[in-house]
Design a protein around this motif. Structure first.
Motif, PDB file in Angstrom:
ATOM      1  N   GLY A  30       0.800  -1.213   0.000  1.00  0.00           N
ATOM      2  CA  GLY A  30       0.000   0.000   0.000  1.00  0.00           C
ATOM      3  C   GLY A  30       0.832   1.262   0.000  1.00  0.00           C
ATOM      4  N   LEU A  31       1.929   1.279   0.760  1.00  0.00           N
ATOM      5  CA  LEU A  31       2.760   2.478   0.837  1.00  0.00           C
ATOM      6  C   LEU A  31       3.882   2.455  -0.185  1.00  0.00           C
ATOM      7  CD1 LEU A  31       3.565   5.114   2.181  1.00  0.00           C
ATOM      8  CD2 LEU A  31       4.912   3.817   3.808  1.00  0.00           C
ATOM      9  N   MET A  32       4.530   1.303  -0.341  1.00  0.00           N
ATOM     10  CA  MET A  32       5.766   1.248  -1.107  1.00  0.00           C
ATOM     11  C   MET A  32       5.593   0.709  -2.517  1.00  0.00           C
ATOM     12  SD  MET A  32       7.989  -0.344   2.030  1.00  0.00           S
ATOM     13  CE  MET A  32       9.531  -0.357   1.154  1.00  0.00           C
ATOM     14  N   ASP A  33       4.396   0.156  -2.829  1.00  0.00           N
ATOM     15  CA  ASP A  33       4.151  -0.433  -4.136  1.00  0.00           C
ATOM     16  C   ASP A  33       5.170  -1.538  -4.427  1.00  0.00           C
ATOM     17  OD1 ASP A  33       2.677  -0.708  -6.478  1.00  0.00           O
ATOM     18  OD2 ASP A  33       4.019   0.605  -7.605  1.00  0.00           O
ATOM     19  N   VAL A  34       5.460  -2.342  -3.404  1.00  0.00           N
ATOM     20  CA  VAL A  34       6.458  -3.405  -3.514  1.00  0.00           C
ATOM     21  C   VAL A  34       5.778  -4.758  -3.349  1.00  0.00           C
ATOM     22  CG1 VAL A  34       8.441  -4.496  -2.404  1.00  0.00           C
ATOM     23  CG2 VAL A  34       8.412  -2.022  -2.748  1.00  0.00           C
ATOM     24  N   LEU A  35       6.008  -5.650  -4.292  1.00  0.00           N
ATOM     25  CA  LEU A  35       5.528  -7.027  -4.190  1.00  0.00           C
ATOM     26  C   LEU A  35       6.643  -7.855  -3.556  1.00  0.00           C
ATOM     27  CD1 LEU A  35       3.859  -7.344  -7.710  1.00  0.00           C
ATOM     28  CD2 LEU A  35       2.686  -7.224  -5.509  1.00  0.00           C
ATOM     29  N   ASN A  36       6.476  -8.165  -2.279  1.00  0.00           N
ATOM     30  CA  ASN A  36       7.542  -8.816  -1.517  1.00  0.00           C
ATOM     31  C   ASN A  36       7.248 -10.298  -1.327  1.00  0.00           C
ATOM     32  OD1 ASN A  36       9.702  -9.400   0.153  1.00  0.00           O
ATOM     33  ND2 ASN A  36       8.651  -8.683   1.990  1.00  0.00           N
ATOM     34  N   ARG A 168      -0.365   7.562   5.351  1.00  0.00           N
ATOM     35  CA  ARG A 168      -1.458   7.677   4.379  1.00  0.00           C
ATOM     36  C   ARG A 168      -1.144   8.723   3.318  1.00  0.00           C
ATOM     37  NH1 ARG A 168      -5.816   9.631   6.645  1.00  0.00           N
ATOM     38  NH2 ARG A 168      -5.008   9.945   8.751  1.00  0.00           N
ATOM     39  N   ALA A 169      -0.448   9.782   3.711  1.00  0.00           N
ATOM     40  CA  ALA A 169      -0.039  10.791   2.729  1.00  0.00           C
ATOM     41  C   ALA A 169       0.931  10.185   1.716  1.00  0.00           C
ATOM     42  CB  ALA A 169       0.622  11.970   3.443  1.00  0.00           C
ATOM     43  N   GLY A 170       1.820   9.332   2.206  1.00  0.00           N
ATOM     44  CA  GLY A 170       2.750   8.656   1.307  1.00  0.00           C
ATOM     45  C   GLY A 170       2.026   7.727   0.346  1.00  0.00           C
ATOM     46  N   VAL A 171       0.956   7.090   0.819  1.00  0.00           N
ATOM     47  CA  VAL A 171       0.153   6.226  -0.043  1.00  0.00           C
ATOM     48  C   VAL A 171      -0.513   7.046  -1.142  1.00  0.00           C
ATOM     49  CG1 VAL A 171      -1.869   4.734  -0.128  1.00  0.00           C
ATOM     50  CG2 VAL A 171      -0.252   4.529   1.756  1.00  0.00           C
ATOM     51  N   ASN A 173       0.198  10.286  -2.258  1.00  0.00           N
ATOM     52  CA  ASN A 173       1.078  11.032  -3.165  1.00  0.00           C
ATOM     53  C   ASN A 173       2.470  11.142  -2.537  1.00  0.00           C
ATOM     54  OD1 ASN A 173       2.383  13.030  -4.774  1.00  0.00           O
ATOM     55  ND2 ASN A 173       0.386  13.775  -5.442  1.00  0.00           N
ATOM     56  N   ARG A 174       3.336  10.224  -2.881  1.00  0.00           N
ATOM     57  CA  ARG A 174       4.654  10.191  -2.246  1.00  0.00           C
ATOM     58  C   ARG A 174       5.511  11.401  -2.641  1.00  0.00           C
ATOM     59  NH1 ARG A 174       7.014   4.651  -4.385  1.00  0.00           N
ATOM     60  NH2 ARG A 174       4.849   4.083  -4.008  1.00  0.00           N
ATOM     61  N   GLU A 175       5.345  11.907  -3.894  1.00  0.00           N
ATOM     62  CA  GLU A 175       6.148  13.059  -4.313  1.00  0.00           C
ATOM     63  C   GLU A 175       5.794  14.296  -3.510  1.00  0.00           C
ATOM     64  OE1 GLU A 175       4.489  11.089  -6.401  1.00  0.00           O
ATOM     65  OE2 GLU A 175       6.135  10.039  -7.429  1.00  0.00           O
ATOM     66  N   MET A 176       4.495  14.550  -3.308  1.00  0.00           N
ATOM     67  CA  MET A 176       4.080  15.708  -2.521  1.00  0.00           C
ATOM     68  C   MET A 176       4.512  15.563  -1.073  1.00  0.00           C
ATOM     69  SD  MET A 176       2.692  18.654  -2.451  1.00  0.00           S
ATOM     70  CE  MET A 176       1.836  18.760  -4.023  1.00  0.00           C
ATOM     71  N   THR A 177       4.429  14.358  -0.531  1.00  0.00           N
ATOM     72  CA  THR A 177       4.877  14.116   0.842  1.00  0.00           C
ATOM     73  C   THR A 177       6.355  14.432   0.991  1.00  0.00           C
ATOM     74  OG1 THR A 177       3.234  12.346   1.003  1.00  0.00           O
ATOM     75  CG2 THR A 177       4.952  12.400   2.692  1.00  0.00           C
ATOM     76  N   GLN A 178       7.153  14.014   0.007  1.00  0.00           N
ATOM     77  CA  GLN A 178       8.586  14.320   0.022  1.00  0.00           C
ATOM     78  C   GLN A 178       8.814  15.823  -0.078  1.00  0.00           C
ATOM     79  OE1 GLN A 178      11.097  11.683  -0.038  1.00  0.00           O
ATOM     80  NE2 GLN A 178      12.492  13.330   0.474  1.00  0.00           N
TER      81      GLN A 178
END
Length: 287
Positions: A30-36, A168-171, A173-178
């Motif tokens: 959900g946050l990292m878009d990573v399939l682990n 949740r902000a990172g979920v 829009n990670r660019e805006m959060t950064q």
């Protein structure tokens, strides 16, 4: 009625254990878009380190603490060395994490031996309550309580705290959060470590429930974890809980009433959801 209650308790207990594994997968995706796909390896390492500590110290609580610490450490190593180079590429993520999963599984055999390790329920959680003709196993109730309690804590953190707001902000829009000055890479790392710790905790709690730990259990339960994530909706925390309960109950009732479908029922559920609601039971809005 006693049979239905007993099967329901069994299904809920199994569902809660699967939820601990799936919750970590959900948080990470959900946050990292990573399939682990290495998540099952973290699950089994938590089980083994926790069990061996439990057997050595004769303290189930100490075993749980060590399992969680193991998950945190392995989560840190996995994110830094395995995940970080393949951010944004799902194909590479699947390949490298699946390979790392096999490495973790074989390392279990090197460190702890190739044979399964029997595990007993701690004395204060052993036994059952008898209510008329109904037998309620204490450890299963313990697992159900722990599962719902952890869901409540995590739900509160994600929805009612500043930490959860950042996540949740990172979920969304990670660019805006950064851009707002938040170190999103550090947030990613912390979330990954927490997800790994949940998997390790699930492995430790699974050990007395199944009665034995073995190296291949990581792969087996990782498949269930991904089925739950797909059914619940990729990235949906509440969806993971509901799907885990659904999978647990379906497995419990099918094993009793229709035994020949007990293995296939999870795949049938997932296929049905993918056909009629491909996004899963719950969806997460993306900004």
């Amino acid at each position: 009625m006693e049979l239905i209650i007993s099967l329901t308790i069994n299904g809920l207990a199994t569902g809660m254990l699967i939820f601990l594994l799936a919750a970590g997968l959900t948080l990470i995706f959900g946050l990292m878009d990573v399939l682990n796909f290495a998540h099952g390896g973290l699950f089994v390492w938590g089980a083994y380190t926790g069990v061996f500590t439990y057997l050595w110290s004769n303290s189930f609580i100490v075993g749980i603490v060590v399992a969680i610490l193991t998950g945190l450490v392995l989560g840190f190593i996995t994110e830094k060395l395995i995940i970080k180079p393949v951010y944004g590429n799902h194909v590479q993520q699947i390949l490298i994490t699946l390979g790392f999963m096999l490495v973790l599984q074989e390392m279990i055999k090197v460190v702890f031996g190739p044979n399964g390790v029997p595990v007993k329920v701690p004395s204060y959680l052993a036994g059952s309550w008898q209510i008329g003709d109904l037998t309620i196993i204490k450890y299963r109730i313990f697992i159900i309580v722990v599962g719902f309690a952890l869901f409540g804590v995590l739900y509160f953190i994600l929805n009612r705290t500043k930490v959860g707001l950042v996540v949740r902000a990172g979920v969304m829009n990670r660019e805006m959060t950064q851009a707002l000055g938040i170190n999103i890479k550090r947030v990613f790392l912390i979330v990954f470590m927490c997800g790994a710790a949940l998997a390790a905790l699930g492995g430790m709690l699974m050990a007395p429930y199944s009665g034995v730990v073995y190296a291949e259990m990581g792969m087996e339960y990782a498949i269930l974890g991904f089925i739950v994530v797909v059914i619940g909706g990729m990235g949906s925390f509440q969806g993971s809980l509901m799907a885990a309960i659904l999978v647990g109950l379906a497995g419990s009732f099918m094993a009793y009433y229709v035994p020949f479908l007990s293995v296939a029922v999870n795949m049938i559920l997932m296929a049905s959801v993918l056909i009629f609601r491909p996004q899963g039971l719950f969806t997460v809005a993306k900004g």
